[in-house]
Each structure stands twice: as C-alpha cells, then as structure tokens.
Design a protein around this motif. Sequence first.
Motif, PDB file in Angstrom:
ATOM      1  N   ILE A   1      33.470  40.587  43.663  1.00 57.42           N
ATOM      2  CA  ILE A   1      33.816  41.569  42.707  1.00 57.42           C
ATOM      3  C   ILE A   1      34.569  42.439  43.806  1.00 57.42           C
ATOM      4  O   ILE A   1      35.119  44.248  43.281  1.00 57.42           O
ATOM      5  CB  ILE A   1      32.169  42.073  42.846  1.00 57.42           C
ATOM      6  CG1 ILE A   1      31.162  42.014  44.381  1.00 57.42           C
ATOM      7  CG2 ILE A   1      31.399  41.231  41.584  1.00 57.42           C
ATOM      8  CD1 ILE A   1      29.832  42.801  43.826  1.00 57.42           C
ATOM      9  N   VAL A   2      35.065  41.860  45.068  1.00 56.98           N
ATOM     10  CA  VAL A   2      35.563  42.838  45.929  1.00 56.98           C
ATOM     11  C   VAL A   2      36.749  43.124  45.798  1.00 56.98           C
ATOM     12  O   VAL A   2      37.166  44.733  45.348  1.00 56.98           O
ATOM     13  CB  VAL A   2      35.244  42.044  46.836  1.00 56.98           C
ATOM     14  CG1 VAL A   2      36.123  40.937  47.159  1.00 56.98           C
ATOM     15  CG2 VAL A   2      35.998  43.063  48.499  1.00 56.98           C
ATOM     16  N   PHE A   3      37.623  42.666  44.945  1.00 59.44           N
ATOM     17  CA  PHE A   3      38.821  43.194  44.221  1.00 59.44           C
ATOM     18  C   PHE A   3      38.291  43.577  42.518  1.00 59.44           C
ATOM     19  O   PHE A   3      39.184  43.925  41.535  1.00 59.44           O
ATOM     20  CB  PHE A   3      39.553  42.099  44.139  1.00 59.44           C
ATOM     21  CG  PHE A   3      39.116  41.202  42.955  1.00 59.44           C
ATOM     22  CD1 PHE A   3      38.457  40.377  42.938  1.00 59.44           C
ATOM     23  CD2 PHE A   3      40.070  41.123  41.833  1.00 59.44           C
ATOM     24  CE1 PHE A   3      37.963  39.246  42.777  1.00 59.44           C
ATOM     25  CE2 PHE A   3      39.479  39.653  41.595  1.00 59.44           C
ATOM     26  CZ  PHE A   3      38.197  38.905  41.522  1.00 59.44           C
ATOM     27  N   GLU A   4      37.361  44.076  42.549  1.00 61.99           N
ATOM     28  CA  GLU A   4      36.917  45.553  41.480  1.00 61.99           C
ATOM     29  C   GLU A   4      37.465  44.414  40.357  1.00 61.99           C
ATOM     30  O   GLU A   4      38.449  45.490  39.089  1.00 61.99           O
ATOM     31  CB  GLU A   4      37.518  46.133  41.693  1.00 61.99           C
ATOM     32  CG  GLU A   4      36.937  47.263  43.015  1.00 61.99           C
ATOM     33  CD  GLU A   4      37.172  48.688  43.489  1.00 61.99           C
ATOM     34  OE1 GLU A   4      38.142  49.323  42.355  1.00 61.99           O
ATOM     35  OE2 GLU A   4      36.219  49.022  44.085  1.00 61.99           O
ATOM     36  N   PRO A   5      37.438  44.143  40.272  1.00 58.11           N
ATOM     37  CA  PRO A   5      37.704  42.807  38.334  1.00 58.11           C
ATOM     38  C   PRO A   5      36.895  43.297  37.221  1.00 58.11           C
ATOM     39  O   PRO A   5      36.165  43.594  37.722  1.00 58.11           O
ATOM     40  CB  PRO A   5      37.623  41.244  38.616  1.00 58.11           C
ATOM     41  CG  PRO A   5      36.161  41.126  39.156  1.00 58.11           C
ATOM     42  CD  PRO A   5      36.002  42.655  40.753  1.00 58.11           C
TER      43      PRO A   5
ATOM     44  N   LEU B   1      41.740  40.116  48.126  1.00 55.07           N
ATOM     45  CA  LEU B   1      42.179  41.498  48.985  1.00 55.07           C
ATOM     46  C   LEU B   1      44.092  40.696  49.917  1.00 55.07           C
ATOM     47  O   LEU B   1      44.554  41.335  49.459  1.00 55.07           O
ATOM     48  CB  LEU B   1      41.119  41.966  50.117  1.00 55.07           C
ATOM     49  CG  LEU B   1      39.824  42.873  49.761  1.00 55.07           C
ATOM     50  CD1 LEU B   1      39.414  43.504  50.592  1.00 55.07           C
ATOM     51  CD2 LEU B   1      40.784  43.702  48.403  1.00 55.07           C
ATOM     52  N   LYS B   2      43.470  39.764  50.772  1.00 55.87           N
ATOM     53  CA  LYS B   2      44.769  38.969  51.443  1.00 55.87           C
ATOM     54  C   LYS B   2      45.958  38.837  49.839  1.00 55.87           C
ATOM     55  O   LYS B   2      47.170  39.474  50.495  1.00 55.87           O
ATOM     56  CB  LYS B   2      44.598  38.011  51.990  1.00 55.87           C
ATOM     57  CG  LYS B   2      44.931  37.719  53.445  1.00 55.87           C
ATOM     58  CD  LYS B   2      44.610  37.100  54.227  1.00 55.87           C
ATOM     59  CE  LYS B   2      45.625  35.458  54.158  1.00 55.87           C
ATOM     60  NZ  LYS B   2      44.853  35.011  54.965  1.00 55.87           N
ATOM     61  N   LEU B   3      45.114  38.136  49.046  1.00 57.86           N
ATOM     62  CA  LEU B   3      46.226  37.729  48.214  1.00 57.86           C
ATOM     63  C   LEU B   3      47.131  38.492  47.446  1.00 57.86           C
ATOM     64  O   LEU B   3      47.868  38.488  46.448  1.00 57.86           O
ATOM     65  CB  LEU B   3      45.659  37.254  47.342  1.00 57.86           C
ATOM     66  CG  LEU B   3      45.487  35.309  47.710  1.00 57.86           C
ATOM     67  CD1 LEU B   3      44.072  34.437  46.939  1.00 57.86           C
ATOM     68  CD2 LEU B   3      46.236  34.228  48.246  1.00 57.86           C
TER      69      LEU B   3
END
Lengths: 297, 371
Positions: free
Chosen positions: B161-165, B113-115
């Motif tokens: 999965i946190v960045f919803e790929p 998310l930071k990236l």
Amino acid sequence: MKALAAEGPNATELGRDARSERWMLFGLSLPALLLVGLVVVLPIAWLFLLSFQTEGGAFTLANYQRLIDQPSYRRILAMTFEISLTVTAMCIVLGYALAYLLAQLPRRVAGVLMLGVLMPFWTSILVRTYAWLVLLQRDGLINVIGEHLGFWQKPLALVYNMEGTVVGLVHIMLPFMVLPLYNSMRAIDRDYVRGAANLGAGPIQVFWHVYLPLSRPGLFAGGTITFILCLGSYVTPAVLGGGKIVMAANGIAGDVELYFSWGPASAFGVVLLVITLTILFTASRFARLDRIFGGGA
Amino acid sequence: MTPSPTDARPQQKGLPIRVRQVSKTYGRAVALDQVDLDVQSGEFLTLLGPSGSGKTTLLMVLAGFVRPNQGSLHFGERDVLRLAPHKRGVGMVFQSYALFPHLTVAENIAFPLKLRRVPRPEAMRRVEAVLDLVQLPDFGGRGVDALSGGQRQRVALARAIVFEPGILLMDEPLSALDKQLRERMQIELRALHDRLGITTVCVTHDQREALTMSNRIAVIDRGSIIQLGTPKEIYDRPSTRFVADFIGESTFLPVTGSGGTFRLGAQALKLEGYTPPPGANLLMLRPERLALLPEGAPGPDPRYNVITGRVTDIVYQGESVLVQIRLDDGGTVAARVSSARAALGAVPVPGASARLAFAPEDMNLLCGEAG
C-alpha cells in the motif's frame, strides 16, 4: 533449568550406550579416514618436506628462492591466473544463461536437458580434450566448414594456443558452473519475481534487483569451484596448448619429467596449494563451503 | 497514517473493477467460466471458495500473472486486460508474502517507491509512515528473516500500500498465521481498509475470514460465481446447497409444496414475510438458529415453527453443546446450545423428547439434491 541429576535411574548405563554409539560411528568412518590419510595427507606432507630439501636431503629455502628469482615461474603463474579468470568469466556468462533456461523449464524437461550438461561431465577429460582437437585443428571440422562456406580463406589457428585451451576448459568447467547456479535458481520462489513485477518492476529491473541477487549464492559457488579447478588443470592445456600454454600443473610436471628436479616442483606445488586454500578460505567467509561443493547433482 | 501538513496529496480513491466474461482453461480443465464481476470503488470484496474453485486464478487475472482466454477487464476507465503486471499499479499481498530476503524491511517497502523514482527523503518518510500504520515502527532496519509470521504479514501489507495503489489484491493473506493472530489481523485489516478506502479483493477459503472482513463475498465454485452478496445475505440466505454447506453448518430436510405453502412431513411451514425461491425442495436449518424449548415451557410466539423429536446424542464442544435430534417426522437435525445455557440444565439427556422452534428468518428454503 534444573541441573540434571547425575545419578538418576539408569544414568550410568545410558551414558555408556551413548559412548559406544559414538565409537561405532567413528569406526564406520575409519576406512575413509585411513584412505584420505594414505593417499592425500601423506603425499602432501611428503611434498611439503621435499620442497624444503636439497637433493642431498639438507634443509634449504633455495627452492622457494628459485620461484622468486626465475621469471619463468612468474610467467607460468600469471598465465595460469589469466586463463582461469577468462574461463571462469566465460563460464559465468554461458552458464548463467543455460541455468536460467533450465530453471524456467518444467522440471521433467529440465531433467532431460540437464543430461546434456552432465553427459560430457561423465566422459573422460582426455576424451573430451582430444575431441576438441579434432574439431579445432588446422584441417579440423570447424576450419573445413568455415572455409567451405567462405567465412575465411586460410585455416584459422584455433588450437595449440590460448584460444583453444580456453575453449576446451570452458567446455570442461561448464557443468561445475551450471549445477550450483541451477540449484540456486530453482530455489527462487516464483512469488519473488511476481512480487517485484507487481510492485512495478519491468523484466530488466526484476532481473537486476531480485533475480540476480537471489541467484548470487549459486554464482559465487560456481565461480569459486570453476576457478579453483582451472588453476589445477593439466591435461587440457597440455593437449590444446601445443606446448605454448604452460599452466601451473604443466610447469610442475615439466620440472619433474624433464629435469627430475623434485625440489622446485614441490615448492611450486606447495605455492599452488596455498593459493587454492587461500581462495577457499576467503570464499568460505562469504558462503558456506558445503554449499559451494554441495551444488553438484 | 497521520498525514503531515506537507503531505497534501489528495487521498486516492479506490478504483472500481469491472470483469466481463473472463474465461480461463488449462487444457481441458476450466478454471474460470465466463466470469462477470463488479467491484465497487472502495469496496472490500472476498472471493471465497474451495481449493481449485478458480478464486486464485481470478485474482491472478486481476494482477496480470494469468492471461485469460477471453473477456475484458477494466480498472476504473482503464482497460488493463493486456497490460503487463508491472504496469497495472495494483498492490498485492502474496500468500508467501514474497518479501525479498536480500533486502531489509525498509528496503522492501521502499522498493516500489524506488521504481517510481520517488526522491529518497520522501520515500523514507513514506516508509516510516506506513510502518507506523501497520504498527511496526522502528522495524525498518531489520532483516526479513528476523521477523515473525505476523510481522512479515504486516510488512507485506505495508509494501503493497506504500505506493498508494487504487486497488489492493490479497491472496490468502492470513493463512500462514496461527488462529489467534489470524483473528486479530482480520479485524485490523478491516479497520485499515476502512481508513484507506482502497478497493480490495481478497482470496480465501476461510469462511470466518470472509464473513469478518468483507463488504461483499463472491462464493466461487468450479470457475463460476455461485452467489454474490453481503456476509449476512450469504450466510442467512444461501442460494444453493453448495453455498449453505460451504459457509457455516447446516442440516437439510426435504420439503414438499410450491408457491406459498411448503410442508415438512405433514406440517405446514409458517413463512410470514419470507418468499422462498420457486421450486424449493430443501429446508436448511443452522444449528445455532434452532431454539431448544425447555420441557413444559409454553409455546413460543405463533410466528415460530415448532418441530419435535427425540435427543440421540449430545456433544460437548467447549463454547457450545451440539444436540443431535431425530425428528418424529423423520430426518435428523442438530441444535447448538451455548455452554452457559447447558450449564443451567437447558439440555435434555439422550432419549428425552425435545421441541425445537425457528422463525421464518432463521430458516432457508432452496433447491438442491436431498441427502
């Protein structure tokens, strides 16, 4: 857990076996302990004693007072730190790049190239220092080539100064930086780098967020040991400094050889020892000491 | 994840994957040989094969860590073949989990998310939500070293999965866990996949894992996909002896014949409703699909094939008993009887005669080398 019965079968005999085994181990380390005591602890204790004595043998603090009063000692100390910091910084830059290259190569290739790092490591410091003298002096190889190719017209002062001393020290210290760095980089699992990339990190971000933090123990260990070894360097500044570069060890030697003043020399030695131990102690709060020194091959 | 009212982002649909003629060689060794594969949007597909079969290489090609010698690769409409790994936007769970040891659980999960420059409050909310999803609430502040194997696995999944790929890749995700935990995680992963609808490609050498979790399984051997199908298709109708051997237990008996009639020894096999592949020469029987008929019992349904033999050995295996039978027509088969039935005396003693029954759907005919 139930308390162990003291008088179970064979308890006394087994206890005796355990004790005699411990005595055996102690016996094996006895020669080493004696040697260290004789050639390390005793002289240092002697030095310590001398630093608190007048030439007549009475107790005095004058030797330490002299260190504070005379600006020459402060200059020596400042120069020692300046050179040590510069050399450590340059070793970090050069050593990190070199260790990174070695860590990326297949182990066998890296092993061969590592010989290139270790070969000078196994050569006498004196030999290496004079080799640099040959290269750097007024009509040395570098000046000859530089003038011949027209890079500069007059010979550059590459040696008998700070620059020459730093160059020589960097060369001598580099293996101490590369070895722990290389070990700590080899320990970085490729999956960390891949994982970071998979999560969206470009090469620079991978380096900054993952690779650099994970190689920090090696960087820290290499930096500490390089800096401490620099503090005590003697031969290199003596030869490549041309008398203008006086580091702590040179200052101490000068006191003894020229003025036979053991008291001030001892006091300076004690101060240097205390500084070194303080740095080591501080470092040990951030990393384990055996890691710092276990970085070697 | 319980979507809060403000969390109005539309659920990202899983992206389909299209692999065409992908080959990869290492020196003379062929890791992938002209592989074609279509993974549908939202599908859970498992690459199953022995070690060295090329399954991991294929996954690494998808992730971008291995550059193939040829082929094409699309995620949805997007050509990703020559795209660097960090630009592919796929989540991945590594076999080693690859959790960064210098970061906490929350920092690990927030890393992607930071990236992507997600604002901090938003990132923190998503980290919490995904930690809830993998059932590790309040674990955010912990160090990675303080986690158990199963917890690490969940954190690795959360981070992937946190960045919803649109695509999730998993490399032997459960291999480091003990058996009980592995079986629980199989069910959990499956449920999570159903909920998120993310296209998932999983590599494993564990047949049970593949059968439990997948919508479809691609069995890979020596760089090629040997068979692609649902778990039931793969298990019931393996197309080659390799697939049959690799998944489940089976015994093989040579058969003769062609077209509609096959003979096991002198006995014609009843095939009602089953069309064997042309040129089939092996009868494959699974131990648990053979019914051991009690002595003196009336014959089963006439659809069934019945073979007879003599019991040679009985092996107690806990939940079941494996009965070895030498057939009267030659050859040996194994039949599995549940321990419950065995306790009721349904297992004959060694040396006794035995009758085995199987329906056309319990057998499989295929081409392969006998032996």
